[in-house]
Design a protein around this motif. Structure first.
Motif, PDB file in Angstrom:
ATOM      1  N   UNK A 330       0.775  -1.172   0.023  1.00 18.85           N
ATOM      2  CA  UNK A 330       0.226  -0.088   0.075  1.00 18.85           C
ATOM      3  C   UNK A 330       0.745   1.264  -0.039  1.00 18.85           C
ATOM      4  N   UNK A 331       1.986   1.232   0.694  1.00 18.83           N
ATOM      5  CA  UNK A 331       2.832   2.258   0.827  1.00 18.83           C
ATOM      6  C   UNK A 331       3.312   2.726  -0.386  1.00 18.83           C
ATOM      7  N   UNK A 332       4.006   1.534  -1.255  1.00 16.05           N
ATOM      8  CA  UNK A 332       4.836   1.881  -2.414  1.00 16.05           C
ATOM      9  C   UNK A 332       3.868   1.979  -3.458  1.00 16.05           C
ATOM     10  N   UNK A 333       2.560   1.565  -3.248  1.00 14.47           N
ATOM     11  CA  UNK A 333       1.825   1.759  -4.489  1.00 14.47           C
ATOM     12  C   UNK A 333       1.406   3.243  -4.525  1.00 14.47           C
ATOM     13  N   UNK A 340      -1.971  -1.131  -7.126  1.00 18.72           N
ATOM     14  CA  UNK A 340      -1.900  -2.322  -6.677  1.00 18.72           C
ATOM     15  C   UNK A 340      -2.388  -2.485  -5.356  1.00 18.72           C
ATOM     16  N   UNK A 341      -3.197  -3.459  -5.133  1.00 21.19           N
ATOM     17  CA  UNK A 341      -4.017  -3.590  -3.699  1.00 21.19           C
ATOM     18  C   UNK A 341      -3.495  -4.514  -2.931  1.00 21.19           C
ATOM     19  N   UNK A 372       7.128  -1.786  -7.839  1.00 26.46           N
ATOM     20  CA  UNK A 372       7.620  -0.960  -9.211  1.00 26.46           C
ATOM     21  C   UNK A 372       7.531  -1.818 -10.746  1.00 26.46           C
ATOM     22  N   UNK A 373       7.624  -3.038 -10.447  1.00 25.29           N
ATOM     23  CA  UNK A 373       7.428  -3.808 -11.569  1.00 25.29           C
ATOM     24  C   UNK A 373       5.963  -4.410 -11.889  1.00 25.29           C
ATOM     25  N   UNK A 374       5.076  -4.086 -10.944  1.00 24.57           N
ATOM     26  CA  UNK A 374       3.892  -5.009 -11.153  1.00 24.57           C
ATOM     27  C   UNK A 374       3.070  -4.534 -12.276  1.00 24.57           C
ATOM     28  N   UNK A 375       2.447  -5.197 -13.028  1.00 27.57           N
ATOM     29  CA  UNK A 375       1.571  -4.924 -14.122  1.00 27.57           C
ATOM     30  C   UNK A 375      -0.028  -5.000 -13.884  1.00 27.57           C
ATOM     31  N   UNK A 376      -0.167  -5.528 -12.505  1.00 23.51           N
ATOM     32  CA  UNK A 376      -1.596  -6.078 -12.394  1.00 23.51           C
ATOM     33  C   UNK A 376      -2.047  -5.430 -11.102  1.00 23.51           C
ATOM     34  N   UNK A 377      -3.207  -5.629 -10.637  1.00 24.87           N
ATOM     35  CA  UNK A 377      -3.679  -5.346  -9.127  1.00 24.87           C
ATOM     36  C   UNK A 377      -3.335  -5.807  -8.165  1.00 24.87           C
ATOM     37  N   UNK A 378      -2.523  -7.061  -8.428  1.00 23.55           N
ATOM     38  CA  UNK A 378      -1.819  -7.838  -7.460  1.00 23.55           C
ATOM     39  C   UNK A 378      -0.446  -8.175  -7.633  1.00 23.55           C
ATOM     40  N   UNK A 382       6.296 -13.121 -10.680  1.00 22.03           N
ATOM     41  CA  UNK A 382       7.043 -12.608 -11.865  1.00 22.03           C
ATOM     42  C   UNK A 382       7.683 -11.118 -11.237  1.00 22.03           C
ATOM     43  N   UNK A 383       6.945 -10.612 -10.406  1.00 20.50           N
ATOM     44  CA  UNK A 383       7.281  -9.248 -10.042  1.00 20.50           C
ATOM     45  C   UNK A 383       8.303  -9.420  -8.877  1.00 20.50           C
ATOM     46  N   UNK A 384       8.458 -10.450  -8.055  1.00 17.94           N
ATOM     47  CA  UNK A 384       9.300 -10.555  -7.067  1.00 17.94           C
ATOM     48  C   UNK A 384      10.938 -10.571  -7.497  1.00 17.94           C
ATOM     49  N   UNK A 385      11.853 -10.157  -6.621  1.00 19.09           N
ATOM     50  CA  UNK A 385      13.205 -10.374  -6.918  1.00 19.09           C
ATOM     51  C   UNK A 385      13.682 -11.712  -7.086  1.00 19.09           C
TER      52      UNK A 385
END
Length: 455
Positions: A330-333, A340-341, A372-378, A382-385
């Motif tokens: 929530x903070x970074x979104x 991103x929820x 930063x890498x996310x493309x969806x609401x969750x 694939x978004x993880x390091x």
């Protein structure tokens, strides 16, 4: 398996067969042959999973699934479909169904699907409760936590806040020791005063002495003016000495003298100046070992360690991991302006399985990367390091294989069982679930361990 299941099928024989088979797995099963009556039963009771046929009179399985999802979106619905009816199965998924099982039913496959659905339900429940807790505790950042270890820490800090006694905070790197120090300050009588932090490992000895005690003009080559020093800048507040175990040995007697006399002598001056601050120190190393090695003074250790706080590593805090993760998302979104929820099911599972050697700092870094890498609401896997995405589930047993002395399977089992118990704060029911044992088997093994040492 543990759970409360609702079976809906207009074939009573099918309902009774499923009730008998699933009850043997430890599940509580209720059934209805009427889909409208099943919906009313669902509204009046708590169910963990709904199993429903699709072809039923009055209210079809698709319509029932839609109604259930509207009422309780956290309850997974598993539908029965005729073999080969893929279009129907896709329609059910679009209606909100969690999964589908083809008829004629294979009970082994059904049990696997049910286990996944129950795990999904449990995780959704955790996330919901954690989200509610986050809403109630906004402003406490990384000190959020419902785990027994964090509740114990919160209770301890509450008792320590309103005192001027020195505190030594110990814990692994990245666990949030400075946050604990700030909490002690913010909730204490000195909250209106300054909170000053200094990293004792980041500065060379000469500069650290000047930073702490101040200096007079001309005290050394670059001393072109007078400096007050952090002890005096923290007047009326709290001075946080981070990484105290790395303080140069030659500077330790000067710090001890200042703490005992409650006075500082600026570099180049013989005039002592009184200070009124609370001292909170922190370290990620074993100071007792440093004392034995001669790199830390024993008398300074006892002066600092009047009250002691142990900050638990993240891997021992259970579902606090998900609470923190959702908070960071929530903070970074919000910072990135992205919609991103939350976390996907697979990501939540991965976060719970990971060992977190870098603790909360590593978790925060991983979630910032993911947002930063996310493309969806969750957040997805694939978004993880890469280090986290490719990490194995658990490295607990691996250390035994790397050892010079290999151990027996029985000894490995014992050590792993005791390790799991320590992680879940000796909650035997939780440990049994993690280990995949029924409680009676776990109790029997623990009794055997006790008998081995004559307890």
């Amino acid at each position: 398996m543990i759970g409360h299941i609702l079976v809906v099928d207009d074939d009573q024989d099918m309902c009774e067969m499923l009730q008998a088979a699933l009850s043997l797995e430890g599940l509580e099963v209720k059934w209805q042959t009427s889909s409208p009556k099943a919906l009313e039963l669902f509204k009046q009771n708590e169910f963990d999973v709904v199993l429903t046929d699709l072809r039923m009179p009055k209210l079809s399985g698709i319509e029932l699934c839609e109604r259930i999802v509207q009422i309780r979106s956290d309850v997974p619905v598993v539908v029965f479909t005729a073999f080969g009816s893929m279009d129907t199965a896709i329609s059910a998924i679009r209606a909100g169904a969690y999964d589908f099982v083809a008829k004629p039913l294979d009970l082994d496959i059904l049990k696997l699907v049910l286990k996944r659905a129950l795990d999904h339900r449990q995780l959704k429940g955790h996330i919901k409760r954690l989200s509610e807790t986050i809403a109630q505790h906004q402003g406490y950042g990384e000190l959020l936590g419902e785990s027994p270890k964090m509740q114990k820490l919160a209770s301890l800090l509450a008792r320590m806040s309103n005192t001027d006694t020195s505190v030594l905070i110990q814990g692994e790197s990245g666990t949030g020791k400075e946050l604990v120090a700030r909490s002690l300050h913010q909730h204490g009588e000195r909250s209106n005063g300054p909170f000053i932090a200094v990293n004792c490992a980041a500065l060379p000895e000469a500069l650290l002495e000047s930073e702490l005690f101040g200096h007079v003009k001309g005290a050394f080559t670059d001393a072109k003016g007078q400096r007050k020093g952090l002890f005096l800048e923290a007047q009326g507040g709290t001075l946080f000495l981070d990484e105290i175990g790395d303080m140069p040995l030659n500077l330790q007697p000067k710090l001890l003298r200042a703490l005992e006399e409650r006075q500082v002598r600026p570099v180049g001056s013989n005039q002592p100046i009184a200070f009124d601050v609370r001292i909170v120190a922190a370290t990620n190393c074993e100071l007792e070992s440093a004392i034995a090695e001669g790199s830390f003074r024993e008398d300074l250790y006892y002066r600092l360690n009047v009250l002691q706080v142990e900050v638990p590593p993240l891997r021992t805090r259970g579902t606090d991991i998900l609470m923190l993760a959702n908070t960071f998302v929530k903070q970074f979104a919000a910072k990135a302006g992205k919609e991103v929820t939350g976390l996907s099911q697979a990501v939540a599972k991965k976060l719970m399985e990971y060992h977190w050697p870098g603790n909360v700092r590593e978790l925060k870094n991983a979630l910032e990367h993911a947002v930063v890498l996310s493309e969806f609401s969750e957040i997805t896997l694939d978004d993880l390091p890469i280090r986290l995405k490719n990490a194995e589930q658990d490295n607990t047993a691996q250390r035994f294989f790397d050892s010079d002395q290999l151990i027996t399977m029985a000894a490995l089992e014992k050590q792993y069982i005791l390790h799991v118990l320590s992680v879940v704060d000796n909650n035997r029911t939780a440990a049994a679930k993690v280990l995949g044992l029924d409680r009676k088997t776990l109790y029997r093994k623990l009794q055997m361990f006790e008998e081995e040492v004559g307890l």
